[in-house]
Design a protein around this motif. Structure first.
Motif, short mmCIF file in Angstrom:
data_model
loop_
_atom_site.label_atom_id
_atom_site.label_comp_id
_atom_site.label_asym_id
_atom_site.label_seq_id
_atom_site.Cartn_x
_atom_site.Cartn_y
_atom_site.Cartn_z
N ASN A 1 -4.79 4.01 -10.58
CA ASN A 1 -5.63 2.99 -9.95
C ASN A 1 -5.40 1.62 -10.61
OD1 ASN A 1 -8.82 1.81 -10.41
ND2 ASN A 1 -8.03 2.01 -8.33
N SER B 1 -8.10 -7.97 4.31
CA SER B 1 -8.37 -6.62 3.82
C SER B 1 -8.64 -5.65 4.96
CB SER B 1 -9.55 -6.65 2.85
OG SER B 1 -9.89 -5.35 2.42
N GLN C 1 -7.77 3.82 -2.46
CA GLN C 1 -7.20 4.70 -1.45
C GLN C 1 -8.27 5.40 -0.62
OE1 GLN C 1 -4.25 3.36 -2.01
NE2 GLN C 1 -3.15 5.29 -1.84
N ASN C 2 -7.87 5.92 0.54
CA ASN C 2 -8.75 6.80 1.32
C ASN C 2 -8.68 8.19 0.68
OD1 ASN C 2 -10.05 8.41 3.20
ND2 ASN C 2 -9.22 7.32 4.96
N SER D 1 -12.51 -0.77 0.05
CA SER D 1 -11.78 -1.97 -0.39
C SER D 1 -12.29 -3.21 0.33
CB SER D 1 -10.28 -1.79 -0.13
OG SER D 1 -10.01 -1.68 1.25
N GLY E 1 -5.27 2.82 2.86
CA GLY E 1 -6.32 2.13 2.12
C GLY E 1 -7.69 2.65 2.51
N CYS F 1 -5.43 -4.92 6.93
CA CYS F 1 -4.54 -4.00 6.21
C CYS F 1 -5.07 -2.57 6.24
CB CYS F 1 -4.37 -4.46 4.77
SG CYS F 1 -3.41 -5.98 4.57
N THR F 2 -6.38 -2.40 6.03
CA THR F 2 -6.97 -1.06 6.08
C THR F 2 -6.78 -0.44 7.45
OG1 THR F 2 -8.65 -1.68 4.44
CG2 THR F 2 -9.10 0.26 5.79
N GLN G 1 0.82 -1.20 0.00
CA GLN G 1 0.00 0.00 0.00
C GLN G 1 0.86 1.26 0.00
OE1 GLN G 1 -3.73 0.33 0.40
NE2 GLN G 1 -2.98 2.24 -0.43
N GLU H 1 -6.90 -3.81 -2.05
CA GLU H 1 -6.42 -2.94 -0.97
C GLU H 1 -5.42 -1.91 -1.49
OE1 GLU H 1 -6.54 -1.54 2.85
OE2 GLU H 1 -7.73 -3.16 1.98
N VAL H 2 -4.53 -2.35 -2.37
CA VAL H 2 -3.52 -1.44 -2.92
C VAL H 2 -4.16 -0.41 -3.85
CG1 VAL H 2 -1.51 -1.29 -4.45
CG2 VAL H 2 -1.61 -3.06 -2.70
N THR I 1 -2.94 0.46 8.01
CA THR I 1 -2.50 1.62 7.22
C THR I 1 -3.16 2.90 7.70
OG1 THR I 1 -4.19 1.18 5.51
CG2 THR I 1 -1.98 0.27 5.15
#
Length: 322
Positions: free
Chosen positions: A233, A128, A264-265, A114, A110, A131-132, A77, A260-261, A135
């Protein structure tokens, strides 16, 4: 509450359509939505407070249970998207504001969308979510550092000020939401069904405000920015899948890392760009919000069909051999 839950679920399922609709409204009615610009940061805080109401310690158990998988996702990410952004801004001519905005959205954590897309394509949802969450919590340190490292060539970057902004926009609302879970669990449980409506409302209003304040510039440079965002993207989705595959992950994990990659937020990106750069620098984040939901839904559908095809071939194989 049942009616609110049904309405909220409907808005959650049709999120991408509302994003597109309000982006168009912001462009067509700029005077109406330009008044929302001062509320971008509070709107993002509202979204993150809602996330704080749902986040739990079990979301972080995956970090302990399988640290390698989470480390690959978090590392991907914060490496793939910033580096792809830098490459695109180096190759494609664009203004310093737009370049800084592309890099900024690439350095964001992330997005929670996602998790939904991973669920839809039958990916590893627990990975997922982990990871979110990681990050997002790492963003106050990692995002300002990466933006300072990569975007300083285009615009002045005050990493300390950006750190403080992210703490206010993300960590404080998240923390308040988490505390509310402990102080008023019954109230939080009752409010959770309405959270998709709150999140959708916050995101679409942020997008409409950013589009409205940049209406004239989008009219002249919008296609270029859209092309850059779509490339950013798409490359992120592809490289995320490739890296997970090279790491020996099974298909479900590959899909989770890929999405996830690539997602984005971008709400955070728009808020930070508006606060620290310029309104134009927020446009890549606004367009990213529109596009990554469309692309994410398409990719989730493709990933699900690929799984169906593999399952069908495995079922037919014994029949052919007999």
């Amino acid at each position: 509450m049942r009616a609110i839950a049904l309405v909220s679920a409907f808005f959650g399922r049709t999120f991408a359509l509302w994003v597109i609709a309000f982006a168009v409204l912001g462009f067509v009615l700029p005077d109406v939505f330009r008044t929302l610009v001062p509320y971008i940061v509070p709107l993002l805080g509202m979204i993150m407070f809602g996330m704080g109401l749902t986040i739990s310690l079990k979301d972080f158990r995956e970090v302990v249970r399988r640290p390698k998988d989470v480390a690959i996702g978090v590392g991907a990410q914060f490496l793939i998207m910033p580096l792809v952004a830098v490459a695109l801004t180096s190759i494609i001519p664009m203004s310093p504001e737009v370049a800084a905005g592309v890099i900024l959205v690439g350095c964001c954590p992330g997005g929670t969308a996602s998790n939904v897309m991973t669920y839809l394509c039958r990916g590893d949802v627990a990975l997922s979510v982990a990871c979110t969450s990681v990050t997002t919590l790492a963003a106050p340190i990692v995002t300002p550092f990466l933006v300072w490292l990569f975007a300083s060539q285009y615009l002045p970057v005050d990493a300390v000020s950006m750190f403080i902004s992210i703490v206010k926009m993300i960590l404080l609302p998240l923390g308040l939401g988490f505390v509310m879970q402990k102080l008023a669990p019954a109230l939080v449980r009752a409010a959770i069904p309405a959270l998709p409506l709150v999140s959708v409302t916050g995101i679409v209003l942020i997008i409409a405000a950013v589009v409205a304040v940049n209406q004239e510039k989008i009219a002249t440079t919008g296609l270029l920015i859209f092309a850059v965002v779509a490339l950013h993207n798409g490359i992120g989705l592809a490289l995320g899948y490739w890296l997970a595959r090279m790491s020996g992950m099974p298909v479900a994990k590959r899909k989770a890392i890929s999405i996830e990659v690539g997602m984005q937020n971008s709400g955070l990106g728009a808020a930070l760009a508006s606060a620290h750069f310029s309104p134009l620098a927020a446009v890549p984040s606004a367009i990213f919000s529109v596009w990554h939901n469309i692309a994410g839904a398409i990719v989730a559908n493709i990933y699900a069909k690929l799984d169906d095809g593999r399952a069908l071939r495995s079922e037919m194989a014994p029949a052919r051999s007999s």
